[in-house]
Design an enzyme around this catalytic site. Structure first.
Site, PDB file in Angstrom:
ATOM      1  N   CYS A 225       0.841  -1.267   0.178  1.00  0.00           N
ATOM      2  CA  CYS A 225      -0.207   0.199  -0.270  1.00  0.00           C
ATOM      3  C   CYS A 225       1.416   1.587   0.012  1.00  0.00           C
ATOM      4  O   CYS A 225       1.693   1.958  -0.739  1.00  0.00           O
ATOM      5  CB  CYS A 225      -1.185  -0.067   1.343  1.00  0.00           C
ATOM      6  SG  CYS A 225      -2.478   1.034   1.239  1.00  0.00           S
TER       7      CYS A 225
ATOM      8  N   HIS B 217      -3.769  -4.625   0.033  1.00  0.00           N
ATOM      9  CA  HIS B 217      -2.792  -5.321   1.399  1.00  0.00           C
ATOM     10  C   HIS B 217      -2.923  -7.028   1.059  1.00  0.00           C
ATOM     11  O   HIS B 217      -4.286  -7.519   1.509  1.00  0.00           O
ATOM     12  CB  HIS B 217      -3.723  -5.046   2.302  1.00  0.00           C
ATOM     13  CG  HIS B 217      -3.825  -3.808   3.052  1.00  0.00           C
ATOM     14  ND1 HIS B 217      -3.250  -3.227   3.225  1.00  0.00           N
ATOM     15  CD2 HIS B 217      -4.231  -2.376   2.175  1.00  0.00           C
ATOM     16  CE1 HIS B 217      -2.332  -2.158   3.927  1.00  0.00           C
ATOM     17  NE2 HIS B 217      -3.334  -0.566   3.261  1.00  0.00           N
TER      18      HIS B 217
ATOM     19  N   GLU C 291      -1.720  -9.047   3.341  1.00  0.00           N
ATOM     20  CA  GLU C 291      -2.293  -9.293   4.707  1.00  0.00           C
ATOM     21  C   GLU C 291      -3.706 -10.066   5.012  1.00  0.00           C
ATOM     22  O   GLU C 291      -3.537 -10.244   6.250  1.00  0.00           O
ATOM     23  CB  GLU C 291      -1.259  -9.152   5.572  1.00  0.00           C
ATOM     24  CG  GLU C 291      -1.578  -7.902   6.124  1.00  0.00           C
ATOM     25  CD  GLU C 291      -1.776  -6.607   5.149  1.00  0.00           C
ATOM     26  OE1 GLU C 291      -2.097  -5.533   5.304  1.00  0.00           O
ATOM     27  OE2 GLU C 291      -1.296  -6.902   4.097  1.00  0.00           O
TER      28      GLU C 291
ATOM     29  N   ASP D 186     -21.805  -7.962  17.870  1.00  0.00           N
ATOM     30  CA  ASP D 186     -21.386  -7.490  19.524  1.00  0.00           C
ATOM     31  C   ASP D 186     -21.083  -7.647  20.014  1.00  0.00           C
ATOM     32  O   ASP D 186     -21.161  -8.971  20.956  1.00  0.00           O
ATOM     33  CB  ASP D 186     -23.245  -6.892  19.341  1.00  0.00           C
ATOM     34  CG  ASP D 186     -23.981  -6.095  18.233  1.00  0.00           C
ATOM     35  OD1 ASP D 186     -22.776  -5.041  17.690  1.00  0.00           O
ATOM     36  OD2 ASP D 186     -24.880  -5.818  18.110  1.00  0.00           O
TER      37      ASP D 186
ATOM     38  N   ASP E  73     -25.930   5.854  14.422  1.00  0.00           N
ATOM     39  CA  ASP E  73     -27.380   4.913  14.817  1.00  0.00           C
ATOM     40  C   ASP E  73     -28.493   5.819  14.900  1.00  0.00           C
ATOM     41  O   ASP E  73     -28.852   6.455  16.482  1.00  0.00           O
ATOM     42  CB  ASP E  73     -27.374   4.748  16.381  1.00  0.00           C
ATOM     43  CG  ASP E  73     -26.150   3.227  16.755  1.00  0.00           C
ATOM     44  OD1 ASP E  73     -26.156   2.499  16.110  1.00  0.00           O
ATOM     45  OD2 ASP E  73     -25.435   3.690  17.558  1.00  0.00           O
TER      46      ASP E  73
END
Length: 561
Positions: free
Chosen positions: A81, A190, A192, A242, A411
């Site tokens: 990158c 990337h 990885e 969550d 939210d």
């Protein structure tokens, strides 16, 4: 055994690169001093953040000339990158700052999206790539192979790079997505974070270097090469977990119904402690569930820390340990949210949001998700007349780690009105009867108010104000939840998602409401968002990530196999 020397300049998630190399069986050591470059077998330079910050570090630490000599001498090297971009003469990201100058040319910024260039910036997500020449690094890969990109700047195609170009990719324009000459390989993507494909590219190159066979075949004429259709952006399927402690102190994955994570059945209520509201819903262990989603093909995994952060995010060692463990085996992007803010701990020591983000990055996260603090930052931005002052957590983190590392977790909830005029200052943000829903008194219009503290408090800031303000402050992506749709399994809130997608130029992730595979294809077709996220239906095995991918294939929607 090949020993890989890792150049860590202090920004971004280096742990992911170290874990990928260790997974492949390589010994990894850190480079702390310039003289170590002269004896290194292989140097890996991962980059996340700004071009100017990276070059400043290299100069201050005395790495500039040794690194330039290493690459020019064709000694084994992998740049990732920003580690690729620094090989060039400069970048539009940091005017006046000189790069290593090993390769000719200046790194350019993607054009701001408009009707002629509709793709979001930064480019965040999975794309295919078109090989420009044959190389041992690409052995065993096919046209379905995808890799993960996250960047706002790119290397243009140019005749001067003819001997260096390895792969090309299309994102509005054809650009150079990997370069290689001899033992030197650098990628804009990337590896990885590109699952098995990315690990294969790393392993292929390092094995070829060790065998003295890394030289790719001569490329064709540049004018005859065009990035093919397989390089188009792929829609992302994101699995969200969550995470919180239950009443016994164990870290678990939970899921709420309209943000309520406690069981509400009669049996659960009867067994709850006095004054309690039922047990915390336990859907499994975080790393075990995340590993399942990785194997099923999740393009990204998000951990939302919904408890311990309220007091001391840096003291929340279980969450940091979770990231360390997850990043050892999950080679796709990991995002984490919860507690990204300035705070003072119990000992009276002040910590900045940048400190918290840094801890998450060093533990294995690739992005941080900011919720309530984003509302605070946006309100302050508009109160100043639409300008930043550098003090917000968004600005601080984006300055050091790059805007692609900052996700805003929104939210919102519906505020119903009889007519747009009744919404006052939010009249321009009103929508009509989303998906046939009506307000409690039969209202046909609503605007979306952004909430704080997990949806428990309102803010009088509408979702358009929040999204535009946070983008201007430096956010690189929007994670769009919906309190009204959460846990309902009736589909994403298309009106909400469409409104935000039209309001910003950065990528948007649709969240809340998915109940079946058709909901994913619908939100992609009707709103053109870059990604869609689900939680409960994956946790309960009602739908798997693999099911969603098969459905997208059947619908002809570009996805990562």
């Amino acid at each position: 055994m090949v020993t890989v020397s890792l150049l860590d300049y202090g920004a971004g998630n280096v742990r992911s690169v170290r874990n990928a190399l260790s997974k492949l069986g390589y010994r990894v050591v850190d480079i702390d001093k310039p003289e170590q470059l002269r004896s290194a077998q292989v140097v890996v330079f991962p980059g996340v953040g700004s071009f100017g910050a990276a070059m400043s570090f290299l100069e201050q630490k005395g790495f500039l000339e040794p690194l330039r000599e290493h690459v020019r001498a064709d000694r084994p090297f992998v740049g990732i990158c920003l580690g690729m971009q620094t090989l060039f003469e400069g970048s539009e990201e940091s005017p006046g700052v000189h790069g290593l100058g090993v390769l000719p040319g200046v790194v350019r910024r993607f054009q701001i999206p408009d009707s002629a260039h509709p793709l979001a910036v930064p480019q965040i997500g999975w794309n295919g790539f078109a090989p420009y020449k044959q190389s041992p690094a690409l052995a065993g890969l096919d046209e379905d192979s995808c890799v993960y990109y996250v960047h706002s700047y790119y290397v243009p195609m140019a005749d001067e790079l003819h001997d260096w170009i390895l792969t090309t990719t299309t994102y509005g324009v054809d650009y150079v997505s990997a370069v290689q000459r001899g033992n030197v390989l650098a990628t804009q993507f990337h590896p990885e974070k590109s699952s098995k494909t990315g690990l294969a590219i790393l392993d292929n190159h390092l094995r070829a270097v060790a065998a003295g066979a890394a030289v790719p075949r001569a490329p064709p004429a540049l004018e005859s090469v065009r990035a093919s259709a397989q390089t188009r952006p792929r829609k992302r399927v994101v699995a969200c977990l969550d995470v919180r402690t239950n009443d016994d102190g164990d870290l678990v994955v939970t899921k709420g119904d309209s943000y309520n994570v406690r069981e509400v059945s009669a049996a659960a209520a009867a067994s709850a402690p006095p004054g309690g509201k039922g047990a915390v819903r336990n859907l499994g262990k975080p790393v075990a569930l995340a590993s399942r989603y990785y194997e099923e093909g999740a393009d990204e995994i998000t951990f939302l820390n919904i408890t311990g952060f309220r007091d001391s995010p840096l003291g929340d060692l279980p969450m940091l340990s979770l990231l360390v463990e997850a990043s050892q085996t999950l080679f796709v992007p990991l995002a984490v949210g919860g507690g990204i803010r300035d705070y003072v701990d119990a000992q009276g020591v002040a910590h900045s949001a940048l400190d918290v983000a840094a801890a998450y990055f060093r533990a294995g996260a690739d992005k941080v998700s900011i919720g309530s603090e984003a509302v605070v930052a946006a309100k302050a931005y508009w109160a100043r007349g639409g300008c930043g002052d550098g003090s917000s957590c968004i600005e601080q983190i984006a300055h050091v780690y790059g805007r692609q590392a900052v996700v805003i977790s929104v939210d919102p909830r519906r505020v119903w009105v009889d007519a747009p005029a009744a919404a006052g200052a939010h009249k321009d943000a009103c929508v009509e009867s989303p998906q046939g829903a009506l307000g409690p008194a039969g209202e046909r219009f609503c605007w979306y108010e952004c909430t704080v503290k997990g949806g428990r408090e309102g803010s009088d800031l509408d979702v358009v104000q929040l999204a535009r303000g946070c983008e201007a402050l430096g956010a690189g992506e929007m994670l769009l939840n919906s309190i009204d749709a959460d846990g309902q399994n009736r589909g994403f809130d298309i009106a909400l998602v469409s409104q935000v997608k039209r309001a910003v130029t950065v990528p948007v992730i649709a969240s809340s409401g998915a109940g079946c595979v058709e909901h994913f294809s619908s939100v992609f077709a009707e709103t053109d968002v870059e990604a869609a996220l689900a939680a409960g239906i994956f946790h309960r095995k009602e739908v798997s990530v693999a099911d969603v991918k098969l459905h997208l294939k059947a619908k002809g929607i570009a996805y990562r196999p």
